[in-house]
Write a protein that holds these residues in place. Structure first.
Motif, short mmCIF file in Angstrom:
data_model
loop_
_atom_site.label_atom_id
_atom_site.label_comp_id
_atom_site.label_asym_id
_atom_site.label_seq_id
_atom_site.Cartn_x
_atom_site.Cartn_y
_atom_site.Cartn_z
N VAL A 96 0.84 -1.22 0.00
CA VAL A 96 0.00 0.00 0.00
C VAL A 96 0.87 1.26 0.00
O VAL A 96 0.46 2.30 0.50
CB VAL A 96 -0.97 0.01 1.20
N LEU A 108 -3.16 -4.97 1.56
CA LEU A 108 -2.38 -4.65 2.76
C LEU A 108 -1.59 -5.88 3.21
O LEU A 108 -2.19 -6.91 3.55
CB LEU A 108 -3.32 -4.19 3.89
N PRO A 109 -0.26 -5.81 3.19
CA PRO A 109 0.54 -6.97 3.61
C PRO A 109 0.19 -7.38 5.04
O PRO A 109 0.00 -6.54 5.91
CB PRO A 109 1.97 -6.44 3.52
N GLY A 110 0.15 -8.67 5.25
CA GLY A 110 -0.19 -9.19 6.57
C GLY A 110 -1.66 -9.53 6.71
O GLY A 110 -2.03 -10.30 7.59
N SER A 111 -2.48 -8.93 5.87
CA SER A 111 -3.91 -9.28 5.91
C SER A 111 -4.12 -10.51 5.03
O SER A 111 -3.27 -10.87 4.22
CB SER A 111 -4.77 -8.12 5.43
N ASN A 119 -9.30 -11.21 7.61
CA ASN A 119 -9.71 -9.94 7.00
C ASN A 119 -8.77 -9.60 5.84
O ASN A 119 -7.57 -9.41 6.05
CB ASN A 119 -9.68 -8.83 8.06
N VAL A 121 -7.67 -6.92 3.27
CA VAL A 121 -7.81 -5.46 3.15
C VAL A 121 -7.24 -5.00 1.82
O VAL A 121 -6.10 -5.30 1.48
CB VAL A 121 -7.09 -4.75 4.31
N SER A 123 -6.90 -1.44 -0.55
CA SER A 123 -7.03 0.01 -0.52
C SER A 123 -6.66 0.59 -1.87
O SER A 123 -5.86 0.00 -2.60
CB SER A 123 -6.12 0.62 0.56
#
Lengths: 217, 151
Positions: A96, A108-111, A119, A121, A123
């Motif tokens: 992002v 979003l890294p980690g999501s 979740n 994410v 964006s």
């Protein structure tokens, strides 16, 4: 003498404004062009990856072991996002940062990846790929496609929050969260965020992901 | 008219007395204060007081809510408590069950997912730059036309 000075001042002011305006416009146009180029590259990479995934799937069916997918590199295409209501069809890029969001919607890294438990994410900028996200309402559908799964989501939540308000939370169930800036039409740095939450529609996931229908609690 | 000679000694003495006269009230005011008699205490009904004390001691809720007043006062004052709440300590429990602090450091950006994270920074100045650039070009053009008219 005075008229000569005023003439010089006018010429200097006009030239300065021309240079400033041209510089700004070239900069913005350059950023948009670079973003478009990177989006095209990401789409080609995505098509190649899909082809590789199909080959891997065929090998799996033939019981030939395949190598597992490692960590996703920043800037790599991770999913395809389609929203029929606003005619959006974009390749989602990992990360992002400024460069990633300039090229396309960013994961979003980690999501979680869309379709996985947790979740997911995604964006994007309000002036680019999510410029019509404000038109989406509860009940609208979203389609996602990753190397592992593909299916549809239904929007179940829509809220506008401050840009420093916690907005992203872990989920045990598959959840898709789309975020962009709010207001969409705003001059300057938008102060708020539009958050859309979507849940998977049961029966649209061919890979057997455990989902719940939108009406279930 | 008879003139009185002013000597250095008398002048110094006068100055010392004047200074003492000026400073003395300030010093004295710091030392003496008005005595205010405390109000008379109302007559205490010893029988009623005894009953109330006994009732308060027997009331477990009232007794428990008064435990660890320091923690309660600290929480009311906004000082973070360091003790861990126990099941029987209702005062501490009220501290522990306070609304979690959801303030976020100003200027923080989200680059990876975490529970309670803010949304990624999708704000972009590019539209503003574009508008500013166009405005500069238009104003510059107007200035050139103005110059041409003047010429």
């Amino acid at each position: 003498m005075i008229r000569g000075r005023a003439d010089v001042a006018l010429r200097f002011g006009a030239a300065s404004l021309f240079i400033l305006g041209a510089t700004l416009i070239v900069f913005v146009a350059g950023r948009y062009l670079v973003g478009q180029y990177r989006a095209d590259v990401a789409r080609r990479q995505w098509d190649e990856r899909r082809a590789q995934a199909l080959v891997a799937e065929a090998r799996d069916r033939a019981n030939v072991p395949t190598t597992s997918v490692g960590a996703i590199a920043t800037g790599a295409p991770v999913a395809r996002l389609r929203i029929p209501r606003i005619r959006l069809d974009e390749i989602v890029i990992e990360g992002v940062g400024d460069d990633e969001l300039n090229a396309g919607p960013g994961h979003l890294p980690g999501s979680a990846l869309p379709g996985m438990r947790g979740n997911a994410v995604i964006s994007a900028h309000r002036d680019r790929h999510f410029s019509h996200l404000d038109r989406l309402q509860l009940g609208d559908t979203i389609r996602t496609e990753t190397a592992q799964s593909s299916g549809a989501w239904v929007i179940v939540g829509r809220r506008v929050i401050g840009h420093e308000t916690p907005a992203l939370f872990q989920s045990k169930e598959p959840l898709l969260t789309l975020t962009t800036c709010w207001p969409v039409r705003y001059f300057g740095s938008a102060p708020d965020r539009l958050i859309l939450s979507a849940k998977p529609i049961a029966g649209t996931w061919a890979d057997g992901m455990r989902t719940r229908s939108p009406g279930q609690t | 008219m008879r003139r009185t000679p002013v000597t250095l000694r008398s002048a110094t003495t006068a100055m010392i007395f004047s200074a003492a006269a000026l400073l003395t009230p300030a010093v004295l005011s710091a030392q003496f204060t008005t005595f205010v008699a405390p109000p008379r205490q109302a007559a205490v009904d010893s029988a009623k007081t005894t009953v109330a004390v006994t009732k308060a001691r027997a009331d477990s809720v009232a007794r428990m809510s008064l435990t660890d007043m320091k923690a309660w006062v600290d929480s009311a004052a906004g000082v973070p408590g360091t003790k861990v709440a126990t099941a029987n300590d209702t005062a501490m429990a009220s501290v522990a069950t306070a609304v979690p602090d959801q303030r976020v450091e100003p200027g923080r950006t989200t680059t990876t997912f975490s529970n309670g994270a803010i949304a990624p920074n999708t704000a972009t100045p590019l539209p503003a730059y574009l508008v500013a650039g166009l405005a500069s070009l238009i104003v510059g053009m107007l200035l050139l036309r103005l110059r041409a008219r003047r010429a």
